[in-house]
Write an enzyme that holds these catalytic residues in place. Structure first.
Site, PDB file in Angstrom:
ATOM      1  CB  THR A 175      12.164  -2.360   1.046  1.00  0.00           C
ATOM      2  OG1 THR A 175      11.301  -1.921   0.063  1.00  0.00           O
ATOM      3  CG2 THR A 175      12.977  -2.794   0.412  1.00  0.00           C
ATOM      4  CD  GLU A 205       8.172  -3.729  -1.245  1.00  0.00           C
ATOM      5  OE1 GLU A 205       7.433  -2.608  -0.260  1.00  0.00           O
ATOM      6  OE2 GLU A 205       8.804  -4.233  -1.929  1.00  0.00           O
TER       7      GLU A 205
END
Length: 234
Positions: free
Chosen positions: A33, A102
């Site tokens: 992240t 991600e």
């Protein structure tokens, strides 16, 4: 130091309908992240974080928490839902020239599902069903994949990071489990023992925050070059 494994980065000098799609892969706590946040300043990059909030609220049920608390019961439904939500991200349209994700269906398949099978939290029959799903997706749905960024870490480092961030669902995650996931990522991304859908850019993600930005900057030339020019900032 960053490096690219096996094949060169595809050129973006020719027109392409699909965005240049990059999967950000790595262990729990590798800094995925944070890596995505580094690219927020670029105006033609679409960022997709892992859909954890969807997993935490399936019509009021925290499937993420149940998976860790009662793995034998919930590993299969959880991983089935992961497959759905990741597929939604893979196929979501964006007009941006670069798409950063991600994780991906590939890490779900090659790392997390394999770990569940090895730990006996996923019955062999359930595992076989998952493989049937993955095979169907692979054969019938186009998953754009142009680059994999591997945030390579050591298990001890990510264990401390995981404890520091304090996700309640991860309280039961052990160092041994992180070592297992590390080995599965290494087998897949470093040694090529599982299918890699794109070239792999390896970054040293063990570095402290004041140094890791240099690794992020080094990745920009591989990620942001589009139509022969760098994407501008906001």
């Amino acid at each position: 130091m960053s490096k690219v494994l096996k094949t060169s980065i595809p050129s973006l000098s020719s027109p392409r309908k699909a965005p240049f799609t990059v999967f950000i892969e790595g262990n729990i706590g590798a800094g995925k992240t944070t890596f995505l946040n580094h690219f927020k300043k670029y105006d033609d990059v679409r960022l997709y974080t892992e859909p954890v909030e969807k997993w935490r609220n399936v019509q009021g049920i925290n499937l993420f928490e149940l998976m860790y608390k009662e793995s034998h019961k919930w590993a299969f439904p959880f991983q089935t839902y992961v497959t759905l939500t990741m597929l939604q991200t893979h196929t979501e349209y964006t007009s941006k020239r670069v798409k950063l994700m991600e994780r991906s269906l590939y890490s779900a398949r090659h790392c997390f599902v394999e770990a569940m099978l090895a730990n006996n939290t996923l019955h062999k029959g359930m595992y076989n069903i998952m493989q049937e799903w993955y095979n169907y997706i692979n054969e019938n749905i186009h998953i754009q994949a142009d680059l994999i960024v591997y945030l390579r870490t050591t298990p001890e480092v990510v264990y401390e990071r995981m404890k520091a961030r304090g996700r309640s669902e991860e309280d039961s995650v052990s160092l041994d489990y992180l070592k297992q996931l590390h080995d599965l990522h290494e087998d897949w991304l470093m040694h090529g023992r599982k299918h890699r859908p794109a070239p792999v850019l390896v970054l040293n993600a063990d570095l402290d925050m004041d140094k890791i930005c240099d690794e992020y900057v080094r990745s920009e030339s591989s990620i942001l070059r589009s139509q022969g020019q760098f994407i501008s900032t906001n």
